[in-house]
Design an enzyme around this catalytic site. Structure first.
Site, PDB file in Angstrom:
ATOM      1  N   ARG A 177       4.701   9.323   6.585  1.00  0.00           N
ATOM      2  CA  ARG A 177       4.505   8.767   8.094  1.00  0.00           C
ATOM      3  C   ARG A 177       5.769   8.656   8.888  1.00  0.00           C
ATOM      4  NH1 ARG A 177       1.836   5.301   4.458  1.00  0.00           N
ATOM      5  NH2 ARG A 177      -0.599   4.826   4.712  1.00  0.00           N
ATOM      6  N   LYS A 200       2.384   1.264   3.763  1.00  0.00           N
ATOM      7  CA  LYS A 200       1.678   0.253   4.184  1.00  0.00           C
ATOM      8  C   LYS A 200       1.339  -1.012   3.260  1.00  0.00           C
ATOM      9  CE  LYS A 200      -0.691   2.527   8.128  1.00  0.00           C
ATOM     10  NZ  LYS A 200      -1.810   2.764   9.001  1.00  0.00           N
ATOM     11  N   HIS A 268       1.821  12.604  13.736  1.00  0.00           N
ATOM     12  CA  HIS A 268       0.985  12.159  12.624  1.00  0.00           C
ATOM     13  C   HIS A 268       0.083  13.558  12.346  1.00  0.00           C
ATOM     14  CE1 HIS A 268      -1.513   9.924  10.428  1.00  0.00           C
ATOM     15  NE2 HIS A 268      -2.733  10.477  10.760  1.00  0.00           N
ATOM     16  N   ARG A 271       1.691  15.227   9.200  1.00  0.00           N
ATOM     17  CA  ARG A 271       1.399  14.539   7.906  1.00  0.00           C
ATOM     18  C   ARG A 271      -0.117  14.868   7.430  1.00  0.00           C
ATOM     19  NH1 ARG A 271       1.240   9.552   4.668  1.00  0.00           N
ATOM     20  NH2 ARG A 271      -0.615   8.371   4.910  1.00  0.00           N
ATOM     21  N   HIS A 294      -2.771   6.118   0.278  1.00  0.00           N
ATOM     22  CA  HIS A 294      -4.118   5.686   0.919  1.00  0.00           C
ATOM     23  C   HIS A 294      -4.753   4.901  -0.194  1.00  0.00           C
ATOM     24  CE1 HIS A 294      -4.746   9.419   3.889  1.00  0.00           C
ATOM     25  NE2 HIS A 294      -4.020   8.217   4.433  1.00  0.00           N
ATOM     26  N   TYR A 303      -9.044  12.491   6.526  1.00  0.00           N
ATOM     27  CA  TYR A 303      -7.960  13.054   7.151  1.00  0.00           C
ATOM     28  C   TYR A 303      -7.705  14.574   6.600  1.00  0.00           C
ATOM     29  CZ  TYR A 303      -6.519   9.165   9.805  1.00  0.00           C
ATOM     30  OH  TYR A 303      -6.516   8.169  10.788  1.00  0.00           O
TER      31      TYR A 303
END
Length: 322
Positions: A177, A200, A268, A271, A294, A303
């Site tokens: 990211r 995250k 983005h 990625r 993820h 994605y």
């Protein structure tokens, strides 16, 4: 039963509690309970994913209360048409929901309807055909390579071009990211063959580093006019402070204008391209999920944009190995 109890303590409601809070009829709540239990025990979804799915389905049924004039039952769910789902999407957009959050919400709704279809409770073709809003589109392999070459040739100070190339190579070559790349400190360089990235939710993952990425960072540091100490940021702007996401987005804007690329060519999107190109080349969906950090396999699926038949085949194989 110990597993659901632990999940409840960590924040995700137990199946009975999850279904009880959804404004639906009794028969629909029973199936919502079964679906949620399936996600929890068989799919073993993470706490965060369970909380998101529960929230998304609750919002969907709240919408149906107003849209249908009362709590939806199974018969009403089976009769929902495309225009009903479009009305839901329109309502959520008016509420200020962004495309990514809306895409996740629609993924939750699709998951419920797929479960109902698979368990022979009901079938709804409109729900099966439900599509997420437009997400960042991946670049072609040649398009990504051309963008990286152009970054290195950018007009202005050579060290800034080398810096932009290094950042963008980490996004495309390692699937980072933007925030993760810019959070790196000088002590990380010279880069080793792997990077430990905290993403995250403070979730740590190990990412292989391609030689091209290591070389790009080395070149940037060779040209950088600032003597960076180990605890300084790795990537800095013109004043020697940590590089910001706005500056990276600006660099991408300039690049796509020079190359005539669409507005979807964002940081983005690099990625996104990393995941898409790996999968198209035969990469394992589960491994790509780990590389991207993820929590849910369904997020990785969302994605990646490759041939639908190939994606379903890879997804099914990943599920069978669980």
């Amino acid at each position: 039963m110990a597993r659901p109890a632990a999940r409840l303590n960590a924040g995700a409601p137990a199946p009975d509690d999850a279904a009880r809070t959804v404004p639906a009829s009794a028969d629909a709540r029973k199936e919502i309970r079964n679906w949620y239990a399936h996600l929890m025990s068989e799919r073993r979804m993470s706490e965060a994913t369970l909380v998101n799915y529960h929230r998304d389905i609750t919002r969907f049924f709240e919408f149906l209360v107003d849209h249908l004039g009362g709590p939806a039952d199974l018969d009403a769910l089976a009769k929902l048409q495309t225009r009903d789902f479009r009305a839901f999407v329109s309502k959520r957009r008016k509420d200020g929901l962004q495309s990514r959050s809306l895409a996740r919400m629609l993924s939750s709704v699709r998951s419920l309807f797929r479960y109902l279809d698979r368990t022979h409770v009901l079938s709804n073709a409109a729900a099966t055909a439900l599509r997420s809003p437009t997400l960042p589109k991946p670049l072609t392999v040649s398009g990504a390579s051309e963008m990286l070459e152009e970054a290195n040739l950018a007009q202005g100070e050579p060290w800034k071009g080398a810096r932009d190339l290094a950042v963008l190579t980490l996004l495309y070559g390692c699937g980072l990211r933007v925030s993760e790349a810019l959070a790196l400190d000088r002590s990380e360089a010279p880069l080793k063959e792997i990077l430990r990235i905290t993403g995250k939710g403070n979730k740590e993952r190990i990412v292989p580093v391609l030689p091209a990425a290591r070389e790009a960072v080395d070149l940037y540091l060779k040209l950088c006019p600032y003597g960076l100490a180990k605890d300084d940021p790795l990537f800095v702007g013109g004043r020697g402070k940590r590089l910001g996401q706005r500056q990276v987005r600006g660099a991408m804007t300039n690049l796509r204008r020079r190359l005539g690329l669409p507005e979807t060519a964002t940081p983005h999107a690099l990625r996104h391209s990393f995941a898409t190109h790996l999968l198209a080349g035969g990469g394992d969906l589960r491994a790509i999920q780990e590389l991207l950090g993820h929590a849910s396999l369904s997020t990785t699926q969302m994605y990646t944009e490759v041939d639908s038949a190939r994606l379903l085949d890879v997804y099914d194989k990943a599920q069978r190995r669980r």
